[in-house]
Design a protein around this motif. Structure first.
Motif, PDB file in Angstrom:
ATOM      1  N   PHE A  99      -6.993   0.302   6.707  1.00  0.00           N
ATOM      2  CA  PHE A  99      -6.420  -1.084   6.238  1.00  0.00           C
ATOM      3  C   PHE A  99      -6.460  -1.953   7.429  1.00  0.00           C
ATOM      4  CE2 PHE A  99      -2.196  -3.485   5.950  1.00  0.00           C
ATOM      5  CZ  PHE A  99      -2.740  -4.412   5.294  1.00  0.00           C
ATOM      6  N   THR A 119      -7.484   5.571   3.218  1.00  0.00           N
ATOM      7  CA  THR A 119      -7.677   4.106   3.309  1.00  0.00           C
ATOM      8  C   THR A 119      -7.634   3.372   4.627  1.00  0.00           C
ATOM      9  OG1 THR A 119      -6.641   3.862   1.006  1.00  0.00           O
ATOM     10  CG2 THR A 119      -6.756   1.837   2.439  1.00  0.00           C
ATOM     11  N   LEU A 136       0.774  -1.066   0.099  1.00  0.00           N
ATOM     12  CA  LEU A 136       0.206  -0.113  -0.071  1.00  0.00           C
ATOM     13  C   LEU A 136       0.773   1.323   0.035  1.00  0.00           C
ATOM     14  CD1 LEU A 136      -2.824  -0.971   2.694  1.00  0.00           C
ATOM     15  CD2 LEU A 136      -3.001  -0.729   0.121  1.00  0.00           C
ATOM     16  N   LYS A 152     -11.583   4.143   1.240  1.00  0.00           N
ATOM     17  CA  LYS A 152     -11.237   2.635   0.741  1.00  0.00           C
ATOM     18  C   LYS A 152     -11.035   1.815   2.189  1.00  0.00           C
ATOM     19  CE  LYS A 152      -8.875   3.746  -3.401  1.00  0.00           C
ATOM     20  NZ  LYS A 152      -7.458   3.901  -4.187  1.00  0.00           N
ATOM     21  N   ASN A 160      -3.809   1.978   9.340  1.00  0.00           N
ATOM     22  CA  ASN A 160      -3.784   0.590   9.831  1.00  0.00           C
ATOM     23  C   ASN A 160      -4.449   0.525  11.174  1.00  0.00           C
ATOM     24  OD1 ASN A 160      -2.987  -1.771  10.486  1.00  0.00           O
ATOM     25  ND2 ASN A 160      -1.054  -1.743   9.361  1.00  0.00           N
ATOM     26  N   ASN A 177      -2.114   8.570   3.254  1.00  0.00           N
ATOM     27  CA  ASN A 177      -3.660   8.472   3.467  1.00  0.00           C
ATOM     28  C   ASN A 177      -3.915   7.091   3.977  1.00  0.00           C
ATOM     29  OD1 ASN A 177      -3.822  11.011   2.933  1.00  0.00           O
ATOM     30  ND2 ASN A 177      -5.081  10.925   0.970  1.00  0.00           N
ATOM     31  N   VAL A 178      -3.142   6.207   4.309  1.00  0.00           N
ATOM     32  CA  VAL A 178      -3.476   4.863   4.905  1.00  0.00           C
ATOM     33  C   VAL A 178      -3.444   4.924   6.250  1.00  0.00           C
ATOM     34  CG1 VAL A 178      -2.858   2.446   4.777  1.00  0.00           C
ATOM     35  CG2 VAL A 178      -2.432   3.865   2.701  1.00  0.00           C
TER      36      VAL A 178
END
Length: 581
Positions: free
Chosen positions: A60, A58, A5, A87, A12, A9-10
């Motif tokens: 995750f 996102t 990834l 997402k 976890n 913008n992720v």
């Protein structure tokens, strides 16, 4: 191989305390991760990626088993969880309800994941197992540009896998598996739903009910949506339970297209592909016609007294269009049929009735049309059943039930004798001096209401049916008898409006690549117009004489340019639509 990834913008969930060990309640950690997304990656302040384009935030989920005690709401009123564009990506992550224990009651709620203002949602590689309500709900008001995607996800032993209630939204479900859910996909609103490359595996569809559940289905289309199901396998491996006339798909209101679908039959003869409840709609104003189209599919079913499998079962009504074309595998089930359960209910409610099954279907299902207040509309209905291999014929010898024969175009007669079509009184083959066919002439009787009747003419020269290998074109046109005065001759002449006229093969001789069509009264006279060099066939009449006789109203349609077998259908326009009370 772990998912790669882009870190921009992720978020976890394990960075916020989620363990994913299948034991701990990870609800708070997941909601904290959503809080951070809202605080740092709000839609109006998206961080710009290295390519200069904004990236959607996102959430995750690394590989693991995440238990939750309450719904994860992605637009929670009064809190920061307000993302419509997000997402959610898992590394084959599994979401499960928290089990009851001595420290708490376990999961409480109707949804596992609820996207309450979904406008740009993408859900990928997530598995939802064992939720007593709905695993994933996608909901919005009316977002004209909304695009929702569910990809590579699995839904296992939930009451409902996926619930959709949206406005002007396109939703795509692809490469997903739905196993042992009571309902796989419940489409309760939206413009379009596409289900492709999926596997839906049905088991008990009665929800544990102690009484029989009527017409359950794995896919429900409720609110006038267009649903496309493509390259998808529908195969049961267990009994559907205490059910009557189950189906893979229920079409309550809207349109269904199945293309390259595999419908299985491992248990109890198999289930019907589509139960239809949707009425024919007026093809005017803002009414969108309903339709069912099944093509290029494998539909396996065995006749069974309890499930009565078929490709299409009409439960309450017939839609504007039904097309069942180029399918194979119907072992000894029927191509299409009406609901026997509805008929049995009718007889139970009317113990003195002697109405036959076919008459009931004709009166209560075929003619169960639409109305708007006190106005009754004229509604177009088309049924086309073509090139389907196998399947039990009905008592009439056709794959189409008797009450629908008036609406049908099937493989045996490409242009059949539809209800109200004029019978062909005479057929004369036209031959030249060498006895070679160059055309054909048909004789009909014009309707008695000659001044108001308009005829639709449909003609096919050597159509591609019954093993023929040459298609030589066709003609469609409008024919009307008009009254006129020519010199001292008062009478009826023909006015023709050509809609389609084309030769499809060089194996026949045509005038300018098309048929030459001539309409003439059998007992008329020819009037020559010297100005236009045209000849008119006129049927003289005298306003003081009685109505024209049937013999006087006979006319011929001559098609020159056809060199093989032909099919013709002449239909009064008023017989193409039906008043549904």
């Amino acid at each position: 191989m772990p998912i790669q990834l882009n870190p921009i913008n992720v978020v976890n969930v394990k960075d916020y305390g989620a363990l994913g060990n299948g034991v701990q309640d990870d609800t708070a950690a997941i909601l904290n991760a959503l809080d951070d997304i809202n605080t740092n990656y709000v839609q109006s302040q998206l961080i710009v990626g290295s390519l200069g384009t904004a990236s959607t935030p996102t959430l995750f989920f690394p590989h693991g088993r995440y238990r939750i005690s309450e719904p994860i709401i992605f637009n929670r009123s009064g809190t920061n969880h307000a993302h419509g564009q997000i997402k959610v990506i898992g590394e084959n992550a599994i979401i499960l309800p928290l089990e009851p224990s001595g420290t708490g009651p376990g999961f409480s709620g109707t949804n596992a994941f609820l996207f309450n203002a979904a406008s740009g949602v993408s859900l990928q590689k997530m598995t939802f197992v064992g939720f007593p309500g709905t695993a994933v709900s996608l909901v919005n008001g009316n977002s004209d540009t909304a695009r929702l995607t569910v990809e590579d996800c699995e839904f296992y032993k939930n009451d409902t896998g996926l619930f959709i209630q949206t406005g002007s939204t396109q939703t795509t479900v692809e490469k997903c598996k739905f196993f042992y859910n009571r309902v796989a996909v419940d489409m309760n609103g939206g413009d379009q739903l596409e289900i492709r490359d999926c596997w839906i595996h049905a088991a008990a569809m009665d929800g544990g009910s102690q009484t029989v559940v009527n017409w359950p289905a794995q896919i429900e289309n409720r609110q006038a949506a267009y649903v496309l199901i493509e390259s998808t396998i529908l195969v049961p491996a267990e009994s559907p339970g205490k059910v009557s006339e189950p189906a893979w798909i229920n079409n309550h209101n809207g349109s269904i297209t199945c293309n390259r679908v595999r419908q299985g039959s491992e248990v109890e003869g198999g289930m019907t592909l589509i139960n239809n409840f949707a009425k024919s709609r007026p093809t005017i104003s803002n009414y969108n016609p309903n339709a069912i189209i099944v093509k290029e599919s494998q539909c396996y079913a065995f006749e069974n007294s309890a499930l009565r499998p078929t490709i299409v079962r009409y439960v309450e009504a017939v839609p504007n269009m039904t097309v069942i074309k180029n399918n194979r595998g119907i072992i000894d089930g029927r191509i299409m049929n009406f609901s026997k359960k509805k008929y049995d209910d009718f007889l139970a409610a009317n113990p003195g009735s002697t109405l036959s099954f076919n008459d009931y279907a004709r009166q209560y299902i075929v003619y169960n049309g639409a109305s708007n207040g006190s106005a009754v509309f004229k509604i177009n209905v088309l049924v086309e059943v073509v090139n389907n291999i196998r399947g039990i014929p009905h008592d009439n010898g056709s794959q189409v039930p008797t009450p629908l024969l008036d609406f049908v175009r099937d493989k045996a007669t490409l242009w059949p004798s539809r209800a109200g079509a004029l019978p062909v009184l005479e057929t004369n083959v036209l031959r030249d001096a060498n006895n070679a066919q160059y055309g054909i002439a048909y004789t009909f009787e014009y309707p008695s209401d000659i001044s108001n009747s308009v005829l639709l003419v449909r003609y096919s020269g050597n159509p591609l049916i019954q093993g023929s290998g040459i298609y030589s074109g066709g003609y469609v046109g409008i024919l009307k008898a008009n009254g006129a005065l020519y010199g001292n001759l008062q009478g009826w002449f023909f006015e023709q409006k050509e809609l389609f006229n084309k030769a499809g093969s060089s194996n026949a001789t045509f005038v300018n690549g098309s048929f030459n069509i001539e309409a003439a009264w059998k007992h008329g006279v020819i009037y020559n117009n010297a100005t236009t060099l045209e000849d008119f066939s006129i049927l003289p009449f005298n306003p003081n004489t009685p109505e024209l006789t049937a013999e006087q109203r006979k006319f011929t349609l001559t098609f020159t340019g056809s060199t093989a077998s032909d099919q013709i259908e002449v239909i009064p326009i008023e017989n193409l639509v039906y008043n549904f009370a």
